[in-house]
Scaffold this motif. Structure first.
Motif, mmCIF file in Angstrom:
data_model
loop_
_atom_site.group_PDB
_atom_site.id
_atom_site.type_symbol
_atom_site.label_atom_id
_atom_site.label_comp_id
_atom_site.label_asym_id
_atom_site.label_seq_id
_atom_site.Cartn_x
_atom_site.Cartn_y
_atom_site.Cartn_z
ATOM 1 N N ALA A 233 0.829 -1.209 0.000
ATOM 2 C CA ALA A 233 0.000 0.000 0.000
ATOM 3 C C ALA A 233 0.858 1.252 0.000
ATOM 4 C CB ALA A 233 -0.933 -0.006 1.207
ATOM 5 N N PRO B 29 -2.873 -1.269 -4.015
ATOM 6 C CA PRO B 29 -3.921 -1.677 -3.076
ATOM 7 C C PRO B 29 -3.893 -3.184 -2.848
ATOM 8 C CG PRO B 29 -4.877 -1.189 -5.218
ATOM 9 C CD PRO B 29 -3.428 -0.803 -5.300
ATOM 10 N N HIS C 26 -6.296 0.264 1.318
ATOM 11 C CA HIS C 26 -6.166 1.307 0.317
ATOM 12 C C HIS C 26 -4.696 1.698 0.161
ATOM 13 C CE1 HIS C 26 -10.510 2.313 -0.091
ATOM 14 N NE2 HIS C 26 -10.556 1.824 1.150
ATOM 15 N N ARG C 27 -4.321 2.135 -1.012
ATOM 16 C CA ARG C 27 -2.946 2.612 -1.221
ATOM 17 C C ARG C 27 -2.716 3.849 -0.368
ATOM 18 N NH1 ARG C 27 -5.175 3.619 -6.481
ATOM 19 N NH2 ARG C 27 -3.955 1.899 -7.320
ATOM 20 N N THR C 28 -1.536 3.907 0.221
ATOM 21 C CA THR C 28 -1.194 5.026 1.106
ATOM 22 C C THR C 28 -0.023 5.846 0.604
ATOM 23 O OG1 THR C 28 0.235 3.585 2.442
ATOM 24 C CG2 THR C 28 -2.063 3.831 3.149
#
Length: 403
Positions: free
Chosen positions: A261, A266, A289-291
């Motif tokens: 992430a 994701p 979720h991608r961070t």
């Protein structure tokens, strides 16, 4: 069973959770599809040993076929699949007369040598039912850290995908030493997802997501979504699964999800039995979720897969320069050196209290460092020659660690 265990005060702070009643039975087919999943073109799927083997340690053909059924259905003109598969060591136990996974590296390597052939043969036969070809790719952490190896690994995987094959990736247990092992295939999967520039990582195990307590206990909830580290505050992660044939547990899966992430990929974490729902974007498992954004492969390896060979202790000014201003580390900012390392090795950068603040690839041997500590590069060049007028760790070979 691998679980996430709630904090002592029983808090449940993650952003989205399902009720305890959703723990059993079929995964939910309703609800909004996850757009980041349905739009993903290149997908890395990782499956653990416990999802592929019998309790005795041999491969379970029915389980392998069930997984392949799902992956073959997902693989097509619009989607590419890279499979990161554990199971080689577990598959080699029974043929070698071992009743459990050995602790010593030599016997693990022997079991992997026997089991890897069995594992790939099973995948080859199973995918052949759908006219799909597979290609075996064995990696060590060197292949994600050395520039030439990294480039060659990417080219091989990319070409296999371009030719319609499904790469089956595993750690090269037969040659990997303790110093160059990934440690678990969850971490390997996160790095492979970055390596092949995947749009999605799916982590499959024997647990259908991350829970805020033991999933077998009434009243616990599945954490449906994780938007960032704050959503996991108050949740401690459990140990490995009951099967006892793998090395990973929920700890390694959550860490792999965080790595991916943070690199812009994701992640869906769920059970192998719900792989079809996961790939269809249905709200099963835990969605990370991608961070962050995609970084260079070398820096991702440096932060998450490297084993530091030593440490450099920085003064307060150097810590600020490296962490806040993201500058190179110069000799003047170093107050102490620990360990034995050579030029090019990964080292830890620590503050005066011993807290790791960064990792980097060092430009000098440990034996050279004492004469450099606390001195300016200009003075060093005048006394020792122009080759010493350079950084100890260049900013391009340095990654700041999360606090």
């Amino acid at each position: 069973m691998a679980t996430a265990v709630a904090s002592q005060d029983g808090s449940a702070r993650a952003g989205a959770r399902t009720s305890a009643g959703d723990q059993a039975g079929a995964s939910p087919a309703g609800g909004e599809a996850r757009d980041e999943v349905t739009s993903a073109r290149r997908i890395v799927v990782k499956v653990g040993s416990s999802s592929l083997t019998t309790a005795a340690g041999g491969l379970d053909a029915d389980r392998v076929d069930a997984l392949v059924d799902v992956l073959a259905a997902a693989h097509g003109e619009r989607r590419e699949i890279v499979l990161v598969s554990s199971g080689a060591i577990a598959a080699g136990l029974a043929p070698l007369g071992l009743d459990r996974r050995p602790r010593d590296l030599a016997r693990q390597q022997a079991a992997a040598s026997v089991g890897q052939g069995l594992l790939v043969a099973r995948y080859t036969a199973s995918f052949a039912r759908y006219g799909r070809r597979v290609g075996q790719v064995l990696l060590t952490s060197d292949d994600t850290s050395r520039r030439a190896h990294y480039r060659n690994a990417y080219r091989t995987l990319d070409q296999l995908l371009a030719m319609g094959a499904i790469p089956v990736v595993n750690e090269n247990d037969t040659v990997a030493t303790d110093e160059i092992r990934f440690g678990d295939n969850d971490r390997l999967a996160a790095l492979v997802a970055h390596l092949v520039r995947a749009d999605l990582l799916v982590l499959l195990s024997d647990v259908d997501g991350l829970y805020d307590g033991d999933p077998s206990t009434p009243g616990t909830s599945r954490i449906a979504e994780v938007a960032g580290p704050a959503d996991l505050e108050g949740v401690s992660i459990g140990s490995a699964g009951r099967a006892g044939v793998g090395t990973g547990g929920m700890v390694t899966k959550v860490e792999a999800a965080r790595i991916a992430a943070a690199a812009g990929v994701p992640v869906v974490l769920t059970s192998a039995s719900r792989a079809a729902d996961a790939l269809l974007g249905r709200p099963t498992g835990t969605f990370f979720h991608r961070t962050g954004r995609r970084s260079t492969g070398r820096l991702l390896w440096l932060a998450h897969a490297s084993a530091p060979r030593g440490a450099l202790v920085l003064d307060e000014g150097a810590v600020r320069a490296v962490v806040d201003r993201r500058t190179s580390l110069l000799p003047a900012g170093i107050s102490a050196v620990e360990g034995e390392f050579t030029a090019g090795d990964p080292v830890e950068l620590r503050d005066a209290t011993g807290r790791p603040v960064a990792r980097g690839l060092v430009n000098f041997d440990a034996r050279e460092m004492p004469k450099l500590i606390g001195r300016s590069t200009r003075d060093l060049a005048r006394e020792l020659g122009p080759t010493y007028e350079r950084e100890v760790v260049h900013r391009d070979d340095l990654v700041v660690l999360a606090p």
